[in-house]
Design an enzyme around this catalytic site. Sequence first.
Site, mmCIF file in Angstrom:
data_model
loop_
_atom_site.group_PDB
_atom_site.id
_atom_site.type_symbol
_atom_site.label_atom_id
_atom_site.label_comp_id
_atom_site.label_asym_id
_atom_site.label_seq_id
_atom_site.Cartn_x
_atom_site.Cartn_y
_atom_site.Cartn_z
ATOM 1 N N GLU A 195 0.864 -1.457 0.049
ATOM 2 C CA GLU A 195 -0.172 -0.054 0.032
ATOM 3 C C GLU A 195 0.995 1.183 -0.144
ATOM 4 O O GLU A 195 0.424 2.383 -0.743
ATOM 5 C CB GLU A 195 -0.856 -0.146 1.112
ATOM 6 C CG GLU A 195 -2.195 -1.041 1.158
ATOM 7 C CD GLU A 195 -2.947 -0.585 2.152
ATOM 8 O OE1 GLU A 195 -3.313 0.105 2.738
ATOM 9 O OE2 GLU A 195 -3.837 -1.657 2.696
ATOM 10 N N SER A 267 5.482 -20.159 -1.925
ATOM 11 C CA SER A 267 5.424 -21.684 -1.684
ATOM 12 C C SER A 267 4.769 -22.269 -2.769
ATOM 13 O O SER A 267 4.380 -21.638 -3.868
ATOM 14 C CB SER A 267 4.680 -22.029 -0.456
ATOM 15 O OG SER A 267 4.839 -21.406 0.619
ATOM 16 N N ASP A 339 -5.663 -10.141 0.740
ATOM 17 C CA ASP A 339 -5.230 -8.568 1.244
ATOM 18 C C ASP A 339 -6.065 -8.687 2.770
ATOM 19 O O ASP A 339 -7.277 -8.204 2.817
ATOM 20 C CB ASP A 339 -5.872 -7.653 0.550
ATOM 21 C CG ASP A 339 -5.360 -6.333 0.826
ATOM 22 O OD1 ASP A 339 -4.861 -6.140 1.706
ATOM 23 O OD2 ASP A 339 -5.773 -5.367 -0.243
ATOM 24 N N ASP A 342 -4.777 -3.460 5.948
ATOM 25 C CA ASP A 342 -4.991 -1.999 5.645
ATOM 26 C C ASP A 342 -4.488 -1.196 6.285
ATOM 27 O O ASP A 342 -4.559 -1.200 7.541
ATOM 28 C CB ASP A 342 -6.792 -1.849 5.304
ATOM 29 C CG ASP A 342 -7.240 -2.471 4.021
ATOM 30 O OD1 ASP A 342 -6.564 -2.755 3.147
ATOM 31 O OD2 ASP A 342 -8.569 -2.296 3.854
#
Length: 829
Positions: A195, A267, A339, A342
């Site tokens: 971000e 991974s 996600d 924030d």
Amino acid sequence: MLTLFRWLLRIATALVVLSVVVVVGVYYFLSRSLPDYDATWQVRGVSGTVEIARNTWAVPHVFGPTDADVFFGLGFAHAQDRLWQMTILRRTVQGRLSEVFGERTVRTDELMRRLDLYTLAQESVAVQDNDTLNALDAYARGVNAWINLVNERALGRGAPEYFLFPGEIGLWQPADSIAIVKLMAVQLSGHLENEVRRARLSALIGEERTVDLMPGDPSAGMAALPDFASLFPGLTDTQLAMAPSVPGEAPGEALSPFNSIEMAGASNAWAAGVLRSANGGTLLANDPHLPFAAPSIWYLARLDLTSGAVTGGTIPGIPVVLVGRSEALGWGLTTAYLDDQDLFLEELNPENPQEYRTPDGWTAFETRRSIITVADSDPVTITLRWSENGPILPGTHYSLAAVTPPGHVAALSWTALAGDDTSLSAAIGLMRAQNVDEAIATMERYVAPAQNLTLIDREHIAMQMIGRMPRRDAASPTRGMMPAPGADPAARWDGFFPYESNPRFVDPETGLLGNTNNKPLDRPFPLHVSFNWGDTVRIQRWVRLMRQRSVHTRESFIEAQLDTVSQAARLLLPLVGAELWFQGEPAQPGTSESQRQLALQLLADWNGEMSEHLPEPLIYAAWMRELQFRLIRDELGPSVDMFTHMEPEFLERVFRNTDGAGVWCDVVQSAVVETCVDIARTAMDAALLDLTRTYGPAIESWRWGDAHQATHDHPVLGDVPILRHFVNIRQSTSGGDHTLMRGRTAGGPPGTREPFLNVHGAGYRGVYDMADPEASVFIISTGESGHPLSRHYDDLGVLWRRGEYIPMTLDPDLARAGGVGITRLEPRQ
């Protein structure tokens, strides 16, 4: 003269004898902490005799009359082999490293205290189910039993490091295990940094060019980035261009758990159904990628539970087989890139900076003082603050100062910041699950870090994303891509989506499932999962390998796991070198032009295999690295350090001129308009010059493995002269940043020493065959022991480097046969 000679001889003899005595004395004290694997101990906390049978490689197979006794045995074994590692992990998450290591870890401790993960772990103990509470309690008793024996029997303080870094070894608590799970979430999370990076780029170079460097998810309309500068008009260009600060401690600080986004997790996992398996049983291959260290974070173990034996990879400090198999089920993990973070910029009340703006007006922060004890220095007192959105983070971390306007502070919302975290209960339940459906159901309790769980039972295969998925408003001003105004109700989270919303794939028609951190599905925001993905090229190579066979075997899965062909190299070299191959007459030997022609000839005949024995991978990696820096440094200036690794998607966009991305090839400050061919040529010459200084002028003698050494370095002693030669494990390795056998390079800005060291990769590999479970194989990248004097410190690493594996049987008789000994823990009256 004869007398002088005699005295010199006596002095020399005395010095030699003294040196021998010192060496023998040091070895004696250090070797006291080497555990005896063939011993019987009287301990409190077990209901009956517990057996820890260790095979040839010292892998423990734990047997006991009850499950609690088995978890006790695992805690005992972990403490025998990895007590120092466990205590360092605990100190890290507690924010107490500076009590031992002094001022160099204060910044790490400060950030860990602000996240307050250990307090949240303590709160989470109460929400675990009874089965998990019993396991946590028994495991802690097992760890403490070994600590007590070390103290009672003077067993070298438990680990040689304790002689160099004094400090009490606190008894293990159930909350410590939950805290280490949260610490893993720290290592595997990178959306906060993304971000900040996207916000800075969009303000500095505009949204169109930001998409070149951070292409993200095209199906979600990434071209329409929010205008970050308009959201926070107080930010200046100078502030946005500030050189980034390091999230944890200092560059290369081994004790910091705060990885850059390039190292935030990766991974591989893939599975084949019965119709795609040559022997009629399901198959699973898994290799989680984490930073390398000595010893490895992974530890192999087998637990004989009443619900069925389980075997695979554990992490010392956590009483769970995180990746592995039972008699009925196999499971593997890959980072999901959900996600789950924030960043919110909270506006401070100009009349009272202890308050911040919310949708309902000014509200006071929750505050608490915390004292960081620092060895050989004064203690540091910090004030912890929390808003409704999460903990307040200082501008000195994650480059937050560059995106925080005056009169604001940054707060973090993150799924791992939960005091009702039942992830460990889910993991305990997974070990007991008898089929894919049960495994999927039990993982509803899992919170963080978000993972893709690949599953097989005897008939079915599945992949389920696990972890809480934040619910964002469809009208969110930034959609989680950039820092958002903390007072905007549309930007805030509205709880979490139900577990059924997480991506799930069961028994696909193709009979194959795979994930290399790639985007698994297309869904519009806010069900999009993420705008950032960890891979776009490894998955292409995996698909190619899977399509080469109609059916697969354990050996074909191993072959794919160890594949070192770079799809990125096959893609980029024809693009970047299209107008450079075989150009002009042969140059005079010894000139830079002749060297370039030879390098291009080698690359033209190369198939993209990143073999440690070849020069081509080194030429390719150095060329692409230099090329990217030359393309972006004039536009980004000091912010060029945000990109420490070559990004294949960016170079492809530039050389295909996607959406006008070819404009990057022109150097803004020069009067001449440079072409992409010009930049490619000068980058090649500069890269070859740099390689010549390091490896000599004979290009054919260069080896990728000389630069791409796996750096299993000791986190504390790895930089200490002399000692580092005994505690660090360095190995020449194949693979690279974009191969299935991934060996992530160190990277770094221009001028970085040894940028191609292999620092992040598959510390664990496992391949499971449900048609013949005993044929399943495993390996970790160092050894079971964390003691540098143990022969099991690096014995598995030798096999790992050669691409070999070891079996781990579920048969109790085979487990007890042979090996290096059986430890018996008998109840003490």
